[in-house]
Design a protein around this motif. Sequence first.
Motif, PDB file in Angstrom:
ATOM      1  N   HIS A   1      39.067-113.005  91.443  1.00 16.17           N
ATOM      2  CA  HIS A   1      38.569-114.379  91.329  1.00 16.17           C
ATOM      3  C   HIS A   1      37.138-114.463  91.832  1.00 16.17           C
ATOM      4  CE1 HIS A   1      38.228-118.354  93.677  1.00 16.17           C
ATOM      5  NE2 HIS A   1      37.951-118.635  92.422  1.00 16.17           N
ATOM      6  N   ILE A   2      36.263-115.050  91.013  1.00 11.97           N
ATOM      7  CA  ILE A   2      34.924-115.437  91.444  1.00 11.97           C
ATOM      8  C   ILE A   2      34.821-116.936  91.198  1.00 11.97           C
ATOM      9  CG2 ILE A   2      32.443-115.056  91.213  1.00 11.97           C
ATOM     10  CD1 ILE A   2      33.096-112.547  89.572  1.00 11.97           C
ATOM     11  N   GLY A   3      34.524-117.721  92.198  1.00  7.44           N
ATOM     12  CA  GLY A   3      34.353-119.154  91.993  1.00  7.44           C
ATOM     13  C   GLY A   3      32.912-119.475  91.628  1.00  7.44           C
ATOM     14  N   PHE A   4      32.724-120.224  90.545  1.00 11.97           N
ATOM     15  CA  PHE A   4      31.410-120.769  90.215  1.00 11.97           C
ATOM     16  C   PHE A   4      31.466-122.240  90.585  1.00 11.97           C
ATOM     17  CE2 PHE A   4      28.385-122.716  87.187  1.00 11.97           C
ATOM     18  CZ  PHE A   4      27.237-122.069  87.619  1.00 11.97           C
ATOM     19  N   SER A   5      30.830-122.613  91.691  1.00 10.97           N
ATOM     20  CA  SER A   5      31.148-123.868  92.379  1.00 10.97           C
ATOM     21  C   SER A   5      29.921-124.767  92.481  1.00 10.97           C
ATOM     22  CB  SER A   5      31.686-123.556  93.777  1.00 10.97           C
ATOM     23  OG  SER A   5      32.704-122.573  93.711  1.00 10.97           O
ATOM     24  N   CYS A   6      29.759-125.653  91.512  1.00 17.27           N
ATOM     25  CA  CYS A   6      28.587-126.523  91.448  1.00 17.27           C
ATOM     26  C   CYS A   6      28.886-127.910  91.996  1.00 17.27           C
ATOM     27  CB  CYS A   6      28.128-126.684  90.004  1.00 17.27           C
ATOM     28  SG  CYS A   6      27.375-125.205  89.318  1.00 17.27           S
ATOM     29  N   ALA A   7      27.946-128.438  92.757  1.00 20.36           N
ATOM     30  CA  ALA A   7      28.023-129.824  93.208  1.00 20.36           C
ATOM     31  C   ALA A   7      27.382-130.727  92.168  1.00 20.36           C
ATOM     32  CB  ALA A   7      27.313-129.980  94.549  1.00 20.36           C
ATOM     33  N   THR A   8      28.074-131.797  91.795  1.00 19.83           N
ATOM     34  CA  THR A   8      27.575-132.738  90.794  1.00 19.83           C
ATOM     35  C   THR A   8      27.923-134.162  91.212  1.00 19.83           C
ATOM     36  OG1 THR A   8      29.488-133.091  89.334  1.00 19.83           O
ATOM     37  CG2 THR A   8      28.318-131.002  89.080  1.00 19.83           C
ATOM     38  N   PRO A   9      27.256-135.147  90.624  1.00 17.87           N
ATOM     39  CA  PRO A   9      27.700-136.527  90.808  1.00 17.87           C
ATOM     40  C   PRO A   9      29.081-136.739  90.177  1.00 17.87           C
ATOM     41  CG  PRO A   9      25.450-136.451  89.969  1.00 17.87           C
ATOM     42  CD  PRO A   9      26.005-135.070  89.845  1.00 17.87           C
ATOM     43  N   ILE A  10      29.810-137.749  90.661  1.00 17.21           N
ATOM     44  CA  ILE A  10      31.062-138.158  90.023  1.00 17.21           C
ATOM     45  C   ILE A  10      30.662-139.126  88.910  1.00 17.21           C
ATOM     46  CG2 ILE A  10      33.360-139.149  90.380  1.00 17.21           C
ATOM     47  CD1 ILE A  10      32.865-138.810  93.429  1.00 17.21           C
TER      48      ILE A  10
ATOM     49  N   ILE B   1      28.984-130.257  82.848  1.00 18.48           N
ATOM     50  CA  ILE B   1      29.296-128.994  83.524  1.00 18.48           C
ATOM     51  C   ILE B   1      30.554-128.369  82.929  1.00 18.48           C
ATOM     52  CG2 ILE B   1      30.615-130.042  85.422  1.00 18.48           C
ATOM     53  CD1 ILE B   1      28.212-127.014  85.652  1.00 18.48           C
ATOM     54  N   ARG B   2      31.491-129.194  82.478  1.00 14.37           N
ATOM     55  CA  ARG B   2      32.681-128.675  81.770  1.00 14.37           C
ATOM     56  C   ARG B   2      32.271-127.890  80.543  1.00 14.37           C
ATOM     57  NH1 ARG B   2      35.695-133.094  78.380  1.00 14.37           N
ATOM     58  NH2 ARG B   2      33.681-132.835  77.308  1.00 14.37           N
ATOM     59  N   ASP B   3      31.416-128.494  79.711  1.00 13.56           N
ATOM     60  CA  ASP B   3      31.052-127.863  78.446  1.00 13.56           C
ATOM     61  C   ASP B   3      30.241-126.586  78.670  1.00 13.56           C
ATOM     62  OD1 ASP B   3      32.352-129.991  77.301  1.00 13.56           O
ATOM     63  OD2 ASP B   3      30.526-131.030  76.666  1.00 13.56           O
ATOM     64  N   LEU B   4      29.358-126.610  79.667  1.00 14.12           N
ATOM     65  CA  LEU B   4      28.568-125.421  79.969  1.00 14.12           C
ATOM     66  C   LEU B   4      29.464-124.260  80.392  1.00 14.12           C
ATOM     67  CD1 LEU B   4      26.018-123.774  80.653  1.00 14.12           C
ATOM     68  CD2 LEU B   4      25.996-124.916  82.875  1.00 14.12           C
ATOM     69  N   THR B   5      30.297-124.482  81.390  1.00 13.63           N
ATOM     70  CA  THR B   5      31.107-123.383  81.922  1.00 13.63           C
ATOM     71  C   THR B   5      32.151-122.928  80.909  1.00 13.63           C
ATOM     72  OG1 THR B   5      32.482-125.020  83.073  1.00 13.63           O
ATOM     73  CG2 THR B   5      30.754-123.975  84.341  1.00 13.63           C
ATOM     74  N   ARG B   6      32.760-123.865  80.217  1.00  9.48           N
ATOM     75  CA  ARG B   6      33.761-123.484  79.211  1.00  9.48           C
ATOM     76  C   ARG B   6      33.132-122.628  78.122  1.00  9.48           C
ATOM     77  NH1 ARG B   6      36.782-128.399  76.468  1.00  9.48           N
ATOM     78  NH2 ARG B   6      34.653-128.784  75.707  1.00  9.48           N
ATOM     79  N   GLY B   7      31.934-123.017  77.676  1.00 11.30           N
ATOM     80  CA  GLY B   7      31.274-122.257  76.624  1.00 11.30           C
ATOM     81  C   GLY B   7      30.929-120.842  77.035  1.00 11.30           C
TER      82      GLY B   7
ATOM     83  N   ALA C   1      29.460-113.430  83.177  1.00  4.94           N
ATOM     84  CA  ALA C   1      29.589-114.858  82.866  1.00  4.94           C
ATOM     85  C   ALA C   1      29.124-115.709  84.040  1.00  4.94           C
ATOM     86  CB  ALA C   1      31.038-115.189  82.508  1.00  4.94           C
ATOM     87  N   THR C   2      29.512-115.318  85.240  1.00  3.13           N
ATOM     88  CA  THR C   2      29.115-116.086  86.422  1.00  3.13           C
ATOM     89  C   THR C   2      27.602-116.091  86.568  1.00  3.13           C
ATOM     90  OG1 THR C   2      31.191-115.469  87.500  1.00  3.13           O
ATOM     91  CG2 THR C   2      29.441-116.331  88.912  1.00  3.13           C
ATOM     92  N   LYS C   3      26.992-114.926  86.411  1.00  5.55           N
ATOM     93  CA  LYS C   3      25.527-114.840  86.525  1.00  5.55           C
ATOM     94  C   LYS C   3      24.851-115.653  85.428  1.00  5.55           C
ATOM     95  CE  LYS C   3      21.827-111.441  87.245  1.00  5.55           C
ATOM     96  NZ  LYS C   3      21.547-111.786  88.654  1.00  5.55           N
ATOM     97  N   ALA C   4      25.445-115.640  84.235  1.00  8.44           N
ATOM     98  CA  ALA C   4      24.840-116.345  83.104  1.00  8.44           C
ATOM     99  C   ALA C   4      24.884-117.863  83.264  1.00  8.44           C
ATOM    100  CB  ALA C   4      25.552-115.945  81.810  1.00  8.44           C
ATOM    101  N   MET C   5      25.771-118.361  84.120  1.00 13.35           N
ATOM    102  CA  MET C   5      25.884-119.816  84.297  1.00 13.35           C
ATOM    103  C   MET C   5      24.913-120.366  85.329  1.00 13.35           C
ATOM    104  SD  MET C   5      29.967-120.653  83.971  1.00 13.35           S
ATOM    105  CE  MET C   5      30.638-119.350  85.007  1.00 13.35           C
ATOM    106  N   LEU C   6      24.369-119.509  86.194  1.00 11.89           N
ATOM    107  CA  LEU C   6      23.571-119.978  87.322  1.00 11.89           C
ATOM    108  C   LEU C   6      22.364-120.807  86.893  1.00 11.89           C
ATOM    109  CD1 LEU C   6      23.551-116.751  89.549  1.00 11.89           C
ATOM    110  CD2 LEU C   6      24.766-118.876  90.034  1.00 11.89           C
ATOM    111  N   GLU C   7      21.504-120.220  86.073  1.00 12.09           N
ATOM    112  CA  GLU C   7      20.252-120.908  85.729  1.00 12.09           C
ATOM    113  C   GLU C   7      20.473-122.115  84.829  1.00 12.09           C
ATOM    114  OE1 GLU C   7      15.690-119.857  84.369  1.00 12.09           O
ATOM    115  OE2 GLU C   7      17.098-118.261  84.873  1.00 12.09           O
ATOM    116  N   PRO C   8      21.322-122.019  83.788  1.00 13.37           N
ATOM    117  CA  PRO C   8      21.554-123.220  82.970  1.00 13.37           C
ATOM    118  C   PRO C   8      22.117-124.391  83.779  1.00 13.37           C
ATOM    119  CG  PRO C   8      22.352-121.269  81.834  1.00 13.37           C
ATOM    120  CD  PRO C   8      21.991-120.824  83.219  1.00 13.37           C
ATOM    121  N   ALA C   9      23.001-124.108  84.722  1.00 14.58           N
ATOM    122  CA  ALA C   9      23.548-125.178  85.555  1.00 14.58           C
ATOM    123  C   ALA C   9      22.453-125.783  86.436  1.00 14.58           C
ATOM    124  CB  ALA C   9      24.698-124.654  86.408  1.00 14.58           C
ATOM    125  N   ALA C  10      21.607-124.915  87.010  1.00 15.79           N
ATOM    126  CA  ALA C  10      20.524-125.405  87.867  1.00 15.79           C
ATOM    127  C   ALA C  10      19.552-126.282  87.080  1.00 15.79           C
ATOM    128  CB  ALA C  10      19.779-124.224  88.492  1.00 15.79           C
TER     129      ALA C  10
END
Length: 315
Positions: free
Chosen positions: A183-192, A200-206, A248-257
């Motif tokens: 398990h690797i957690g990709f754990s982003c803080a976002t507004p509710i 963030i759902r669509d980004l990580t799912r994709g 996948a985890t590394k690939a999500m870092l910059e787009p999420a930021a």
Amino acid sequence: NSCGPSWDGIFTQSNFGIVTKMGVSLFHAPEVYAPGWFMLDNEEHFGTFLETLRPLMIDGTIPNQPMIINAVCAASAFWERSHWYQGADSIPEEIIDKIAATPGFGRWVMRFALYGDAPVVAHNRAKIEKALTAIPGGSVMFDEFDGRNLPEFENPHHRVQAGIPSMALDQMTRWYGGEEGGHIGFSCATPISGKDGPAIRDLTRGVLNERGLDYSAAIIVGKRSMIHVALVVFDTKDEVQTRNAYAATKAMLEPAAKLGYGEYRSHLDFMDDVASLYDFNDNIQRRFAEKIKDCLDPNGILSPGKQGIWPANYR
């Protein structure tokens, strides 16, 4: 301390010192303990749900930290993946729909709980039911227990929200690979918010689906923000899948930021990358952390590099 612009972690999990004593805040057993569940049978109104939830968090109607899980994450708490699907690709939508149709499940499920005197719990329960059942495809259910005389809970979610520690939910890491699941957690803080949750759902799912991995999400909700944890699980015996999980985890870092979502914690392999993405004013936060590190731990003995904070003799 944790990643991001919050310094309270300096006292609990930093690499600036060693914790020798800590306190835990408790409260008296309530008259009523009422764990609740919200089920949403579609993806279309996920954003609507978050917009409805936010005021219930801000005004304290929901007093604890709810956890929102998608269908795959909900299933992983009870079964291994092979129970639902044998394919090597990411789990198909029609299988996710089958999982979601399981009684008590949904495309999204939220666990939460109410605590307190019976009239207060009844008032807040009615308020929550009215708000959440107005969402298309939404339903709510509650259990109620004597908070001063709790039974033995079989449901691990009931146990955890009653303040009883449990490792039962570690079952989630067995989705791929059973006992040797990773398990690797990709754990982003976002507004509710209805904009940020779907984004963030669509980004990580994709990104996960592109690499043949399932999108499993557990969202921890606070009063004004939430942490979207993508549970990047994999079979540690499968080298290709393991490499895909890390990639996948590394690939999500910059787009999420770029969307404004920074990780609040990260796997060791990505700590430097995460710290670099908090880059305001030439990474002023990291430079400030380095100043403190050099003052309190000049020889760089304590966990050098944790959260991307390196002592002078490593920089």
